[in-house]
Design an enzyme around this catalytic site. Structure first.
Site, mmCIF file in Angstrom:
data_model
loop_
_atom_site.group_PDB
_atom_site.id
_atom_site.type_symbol
_atom_site.label_atom_id
_atom_site.label_comp_id
_atom_site.label_asym_id
_atom_site.label_seq_id
_atom_site.Cartn_x
_atom_site.Cartn_y
_atom_site.Cartn_z
ATOM 1 N N ASP A 336 -11.029 -5.959 -1.020
ATOM 2 C CA ASP A 336 -10.595 -6.969 -1.971
ATOM 3 C C ASP A 336 -10.917 -8.338 -1.376
ATOM 4 O O ASP A 336 -11.088 -8.473 -0.162
ATOM 5 C CB ASP A 336 -9.088 -6.811 -2.198
ATOM 6 C CG ASP A 336 -8.568 -7.731 -3.288
ATOM 7 O OD1 ASP A 336 -9.347 -8.067 -4.194
ATOM 8 O OD2 ASP A 336 -7.388 -8.116 -3.235
ATOM 9 N N ASP A 637 -4.317 -5.387 -2.000
ATOM 10 C CA ASP A 637 -2.922 -5.818 -1.908
ATOM 11 C C ASP A 637 -2.183 -5.723 -3.230
ATOM 12 O O ASP A 637 -0.961 -5.786 -3.266
ATOM 13 C CB ASP A 637 -2.832 -7.248 -1.373
ATOM 14 C CG ASP A 637 -3.616 -8.239 -2.233
ATOM 15 O OD1 ASP A 637 -4.240 -7.817 -3.228
ATOM 16 O OD2 ASP A 637 -3.608 -9.434 -1.894
ATOM 17 N N ASP A 641 -5.080 -2.195 -7.089
ATOM 18 C CA ASP A 641 -5.864 -1.538 -6.041
ATOM 19 C C ASP A 641 -5.357 -0.138 -5.708
ATOM 20 O O ASP A 641 -6.057 0.638 -5.057
ATOM 21 C CB ASP A 641 -5.835 -2.380 -4.754
ATOM 22 C CG ASP A 641 -6.402 -3.772 -4.963
ATOM 23 O OD1 ASP A 641 -7.438 -3.886 -5.622
ATOM 24 O OD2 ASP A 641 -5.797 -4.731 -4.465
#
Length: 897
Positions: A336, A637, A641
């Site tokens: 990410d 986070d 995800d």
């Protein structure tokens, strides 16, 4: 008020429909539902909560550790010894099996907590319009058709189609990955818009950052976007790790060989010699017990557990043991952007005025660093254009930055926090400014304006916002030395494009002096009379240590891919700064949505940056990479995800800014939210795998030597030099002492210059198989020879077997120091004494053998006997001979290669 509950129907794609059509489908209206209608809908649809996941019972978790082919063989051996009445043998064999299961059960830790983390995100209370009145309602009681009110600080209780939005901005990063709060409005969007682009929707579990709004509930519980993620997590099948697959294959192969050899040995003894059935069964069991490395599962678990502790000291907390080893074989890291590769702290980096360009030092909200122009630090006292620009952004601002335990954080909007930090860096103070009126930011206008009075400067309108909106309201600009001049719109548009191309968020500032007595502010006061003051470029800065870590990953043959919910331009610019993507444009979620599995596999192989992705897109990308044979680590986070983290071979969550759902779905949690920690964890994973291979190459010669001893005895009609319980003793004491020392070996030089190991590569290559056979033969033949010689010299059977056990143990003890370096020589003072744990374990093993030889209770349990001191040089001399022979073999092979 419409209460036709039975006739309402679910709304498909509410983001693309006008409010009136949605209310009609839901059989509701702007006055909400009646209590009776809501109760009937609640009975039909169930409460607004996520379904409870099925939980694995403690007994099931314990007994699944017996599900191993080698363990089955040991259990069968224990059953046969029980039938034959050899109860000590039965107790020792089954004791080893149970101890292995207990170790595995304890180390496995807690069960998955991902779905529980999602449920914690749901709001507890909601403000709903029932029976024409606003009421505080339990969020679980909400149903489609309810009208719900949102205010700043609220957690959205269900998926809402907005009917009213006043300066409404919602923090959706946990769901979409976008770093900035999303401005909301009531206008329908295209039906294929991604979750992050549905500006007329408020999603369950997200947080209202500013403003207020009203919406109609269109989905509750499992039907919300959060519920869809919940369902994806529960449907994801966890893949077996490379080590698990290798050890399963190794165990099955070894089991077939052991059972076949035991049966052949049984038939040989039956045909060639006059052994009784009792003796043959004991011999076959002895061979099986000798050949099975029953200590191997325990030492693998312990080695992984030690690796977990070492990783925890390096800020990587491991939830699942096998993830430690899997990291060592990772070929792709999908990361990410926000908070992992970047700091998730907005920072002003560039300023443009009519008189020049400036650069701001530092990153994050800490007001450290200065402002430079053409490489020289400048002050606002010497540059009126800079002072004016900083003043506007600092005063036309509703946020603040504060220091908390040495850490600077923002109270309010992140972007406004970055502007406050800029003011502190410039030495500007907003004391003495009085705000008389304000036009707050709204998504329709995309600007904020204040009417401000200050001593010595009179009354002025200060304005900040989107550059195009401010340019539309300005006729003049601030030029050199603060003088006003006609607006050069084309110049400013070029500057906006240049900053935007670098992935920066661009804000503009404008100012106008008004009459001293003015105390009200209206929209017409902002029309075409403003003076354009300049621009700032704001970025979520990359972590410098992450840039270095990405470079190290490339050297290690590991590809880094960025998958983010942020905009394509921002993602591409950040990727270029960090060395990801080679300057290519980002692939968007729309392209992923339209791609077939085959096309997506090609995209995953060619592109390194993916932007505007949904949870489903991230999951598909991970699956596409795995279909290409990649071993994938996925970081994140946000809740968005979580499905991809669970699907990945190694899921890595952020410990500071990560949601509970993300941490629950992950295998590893980073306590510092830093990509560089992932690179260090990969290095640790490779070290652990090296140490595991050393442990296997060390343990198996013990089993090979024991099996050879039993096999030779049966084939040649000799007395058994070792009993099954004595064999188990040797296996366990060498595994839990000597093999444990190998878990503390440091990383070998050049570890992160190797390519990732192939997942289908055998855990034992030809060299290691030769080493195992070579050492097994030496120790096994030496043990047989010692036993035969001593029996012929008149030593009684228990004493001869005790000496044979000591020969095996000390041969393995000296071989430990060979195994610390698989290819290089172990000779030399520094190498022999580099691992203190090895010498500590050697001492522990020696004491255990003293107990085995001299303790009376061991004589009755294991059939051992006390031994005179004059016999101790025999096993010690054989052990030293083994060490020197293996070192000679290493040197010979080294010269040949």
């Amino acid at each position: 008020m419409n209460n036709k509950n039975e006739e309402f129907r679910n709304v498909s794609k509410p983001h693309a429909l006008p409010i009136d059509a949605i209310l009609a489908d839901l059989r509701s209206d702007r006055d909400g539902l009646s209590s009776d209608a809501a109760a009937r809908r609640l009975e039909r649809l169930g409460p607004n909560r996520l379904p409870e996941p099925p939980k694995e019972g403690q007994l099931k978790r314990f007994f699944k550790h017996f599900h191993d082919t080698l363990i089955y063989i040991l259990i069968a051996a224990g059953a046969v010894t029980a039938v034959l009445g050899h109860w000590v043998d039965t107790g020792v064999i089954l004791g080893v099996v149970v101890i292995n299961a207990i170790i595995g059960f304890i180390q496995e830790g807690k069960a998955e907590q991902a779905l529980e983390g999602l449920r914690k995100m749901l709001s507890l209370q909601a403000h709903a319009l029932r029976d024409g009145e606003w009421r505080e309602t339990d969020a679980e009681q909400l149903v489609p058709g309810d009208i719900v009110r949102l205010r700043s600080g609220d957690r959205v209780p269900a998926d809402l189609r907005l009917m009213e939005a006043i300066n409404l901005r919602i923090e959706e990063s946990a769901l979409t990955g976008e770093s900035m709060p999303t401005a909301k409005n009531t206008e329908a969007v295209r039906d294929d818009a991604g979750v992050g682009d549905r500006s007329c929707m408020a999603f369950s579990g997200t947080l209202v950052a500013a403003g207020r709004g009203t919406g109609v509930v269109v989905a509750t519980g499992a039907q919300t976007e959060l519920g869809k993620i919940d369902r994806m997590i529960s449907e994801v099948q966890t893949l077996a790790t490379p080590l698990t697959r290798q050890m399963d294959k190794f165990g099955r192969t070894l089991s077939i060989v052991i059972v076949g050899m035991a049966a052949l040995m049984f038939l040989t003894g039956w045909v060639l010699h006059d052994f009784s059935l009792d003796e043959l069964f004991i011999a076959a069991i002895g061979f099986a017990v000798a050949a099975i490395p029953e200590g191997l599962p325990a030492i693998l678990t312990i080695t992984l557990a030690i690796g977990v502790q070492r990783m925890a000291r390096r800020k990587a907390i491991t939830r699942k043991l096998n993830a430690v080893e899997t990291l060592g074989s990772v070929t792709v890291i999908c990361s990410d952007k926000t908070g992992t590769l970047t700091r998730n702290e907005m920072t002003v980096v560039h300023l443009v005025t009519g008189d020049g360009r400036y650069d701001a030092e530092g990153s994050g909200y800490a007001p450290r660093g200065g402002i430079h122009r053409e490489g020289r630090q400048v002050t606002i006292a010497d540059h009126e254009d800079l002072r004016r620009l900083v003043e506007i952004f600092a005063v036309c601002n509703d946020s603040a930055i504060v220091e908390d335990n040495g850490q600077w954080r923002v109270i309010g909007e992140p972007t406004e926090g970055a502007l406050k930090t800029l003011a502190k860096k410039a030495g500007f103070s907003d004391k003495g400014y009085q705000r008389l009126a304000v036009i707050p930011f709204e998504s329709e206008n995309k600007f904020m304006a204040t009417l401000t009075r200050s001593s010595g400067k009179g009354t002025r309108i200060l304005m900040k916002g989107a550059p195009d909106r401010l340019l539309d309201r300005c006729a003049r600009q601030a030029g050199k030395n603060g003088r006003e001049e006609p607006l050069d719109r084309s110049f400013w548009e070029e500057q906006v494009d240049a900053l935007g191309a670098r992935g920066l968020r661009v804000l503009a500032a404008a100012i106008r002096e008004v009459e001293e007595e003015k105390d009200e502010l209206a929209m017409e006061d902002l029309d075409r009379e403003m003076v354009f003051a300049g621009l700032v470029g704001i970025i979520d800065p990359p972590r410098p240590e992450a840039i270095a870590a990405i470079k190290t990953c490339r050297q290690a043959g590991i590809r880094v891919i960025m998958i983010t919910g942020d905009h394509a331009g921002t993602a591409a610019a950040i990727g270029q700064d960090m060395g990801i993507g080679s300057g290519r444009e980002a692939v968007t979620g729309d392209a992923i949505e339209a791609a077939s599995d085959e096309e997506l596999g090609r995209m995953a192989g060619e592109s390194d940056i993916f932007a505007r992705t949904s949870p489903g897109h991230k999951l598909r990308l991970v699956q596409a990479l795995q279909a290409r044979g990649e071993v994938v680590a996925m970081t994140g986070d946000g809740v968005n995800d979580a499905p991809a983290l669970k699907q990945a071979d190694v899921g890595i969550a952020m410990g500071i800014k990560g949601t509970e759902a993300t941490k629950g779905a992950a295998d590893i949690v980073l306590s510092d939210d830093n990509f560089a920690t992932i690179e260090r964890a990969v290095q640790e994973g490779r070290t652990i795998y090296d140490n595991l291979r050393k442990a296997v190459v060390f343990i198996l010669p013990t089993n090979g030597a024991e099996g050879l001893v039993v096999l030779v005895a049966v084939v040649f009609g000799l007395e058994l030099p070792l009993t099954p319980v004595q064999i188990l003793w040797v296996n366990m004491v060498t595994a839990v002492t000597l093999a444990l020392a190998l878990a503390f070996e440091p990383s070998e030089p050049g570890l992160m210059s190797r390519p990732p190991r192939k997942t289908d590569a055998p855990i034992l290559d030809a060299l290691f198989l030769w080493r195992i056979a070579f050492v097994s033969t030496m120790i096994g033949l030496a043990t047989i020879a010692v036993f035969i010689v001593q029996r012929r010299l008149g030593m009684d059977l228990p004493a001869a077997r005790t000496l044979a056990v000591n020969t095996l143990v000390f041969g393995q003890l000296f071989y430990l120091f060979n195994s610390r370096f698989l290819h290089e020589s172990s000779l030399g003072f520094s190498r022999l004494f580099a691992n203190r744990v090895a010498w500590l374990m050697a001492g522990v093993l020696t004491m255990l053998q003293m107990v085995f030889v001299y303790a009376p209770f061991m004589h009755s349990w294991f059939g051992s006997a006390s031994q005179s001191l004059r016999y101790w040089p025999v096993p010690l001399g054989i052990g030293l001979s083994v060490f020197l022979a293996v070192e000679a073999e290493k040197a010979l092979l080294s010269r040949r290669t």
